[in-house]
Design a protein around this motif. Sequence first.
Motif, mmCIF file in Angstrom:
data_model
loop_
_atom_site.group_PDB
_atom_site.id
_atom_site.type_symbol
_atom_site.label_atom_id
_atom_site.label_comp_id
_atom_site.label_asym_id
_atom_site.label_seq_id
_atom_site.Cartn_x
_atom_site.Cartn_y
_atom_site.Cartn_z
ATOM 1 N N GLU A 122 11.925 42.189 93.430
ATOM 2 C CA GLU A 122 12.054 40.727 93.419
ATOM 3 C C GLU A 122 12.738 40.238 92.143
ATOM 4 O OE1 GLU A 122 8.252 39.065 95.954
ATOM 5 O OE2 GLU A 122 7.843 39.893 93.962
ATOM 6 N N LYS B 48 14.784 41.971 90.173
ATOM 7 C CA LYS B 48 16.191 42.391 90.213
ATOM 8 C C LYS B 48 17.007 41.493 91.141
ATOM 9 C CE LYS B 48 16.925 46.943 90.288
ATOM 10 N NZ LYS B 48 16.751 48.378 90.590
ATOM 11 N N ASN B 49 16.470 41.202 92.321
ATOM 12 C CA ASN B 49 17.172 40.329 93.268
ATOM 13 C C ASN B 49 17.375 38.932 92.697
ATOM 14 O OD1 ASN B 49 17.442 42.328 95.198
ATOM 15 N ND2 ASN B 49 15.631 41.700 96.350
ATOM 16 N N GLU B 50 16.345 38.413 92.043
ATOM 17 C CA GLU B 50 16.442 37.078 91.450
ATOM 18 C C GLU B 50 17.519 37.026 90.369
ATOM 19 O OE1 GLU B 50 13.584 34.437 88.621
ATOM 20 O OE2 GLU B 50 12.641 35.203 90.447
ATOM 21 N N THR C 134 20.135 39.172 89.849
ATOM 22 C CA THR C 134 21.491 39.404 90.359
ATOM 23 C C THR C 134 21.992 38.220 91.182
ATOM 24 O OG1 THR C 134 20.620 40.704 92.215
ATOM 25 C CG2 THR C 134 21.382 41.929 90.279
ATOM 26 N N SER C 135 21.085 37.530 91.888
ATOM 27 C CA SER C 135 21.516 36.365 92.662
ATOM 28 C C SER C 135 21.971 35.223 91.755
ATOM 29 C CB SER C 135 20.400 35.884 93.595
ATOM 30 O OG SER C 135 19.357 35.268 92.864
ATOM 31 N N LYS C 136 21.484 35.216 90.519
ATOM 32 C CA LYS C 136 21.891 34.192 89.549
ATOM 33 C C LYS C 136 23.113 34.628 88.734
ATOM 34 C CE LYS C 136 17.301 32.206 88.990
ATOM 35 N NZ LYS C 136 16.165 32.012 88.064
ATOM 36 N N GLY C 137 23.595 35.861 88.991
ATOM 37 C CA GLY C 137 24.798 36.335 88.320
ATOM 38 C C GLY C 137 24.581 37.164 87.070
#
Length: 185
Positions: free
Chosen positions: A61, A63-65, A67-70
């Motif tokens: 979670e 890591k996904n958060e 990477t989704s923010k760049g």
Amino acid sequence: MSKTLTILIIAIIFIACKEESKASMSNINEESTEEIKKATDSIDAISEAVLEEPIKKSIKEIKNELTSKGFKIADYVDEKTKDTVIMQQYFIAFLKRGPIRGQNEEEAAELQEAHLAHLGKMYELGYADISGPFGDDGDIRGITIYNVPTQKMADSLAKADPMVKAGRLEIEVHPWWAAKGFPLR
């Protein structure tokens, strides 16, 4: 006389029973109040523990958060703890002595106040994790660690500092990697 004595005995028994009934009701009320208080205290303690305990996100979670923010990230497994450690790219802005240092004392004080307000705002908005001056009188005056996804964004935020705009400070921004969530000691 026996009739009066009988009425008197019945009255005494009636009064005695009524008093005993009041006493036992009083005990029941005291015991109930005590039990209710204990139960309420237990519920309050459990509620506080639940509310104070932070909700932990999984590594996936987090890591996904990020990477989704760049954000750029990497991870490794700590040999001692066998935990996965997430590394995140931050940006360090070195605040260096600028070429325009001829402000009078009042102007310099106003710039310093605006500079500190800018750094405080960066922290409050979550763009900067820590800022501070160096303790010597060298050319590098201080640093700010920006928690933003790109160097361009860190550069832009650092250039918005009133001291930088006035030329009293210059900035130099570098990417910097650190373990996510590790506190300063």
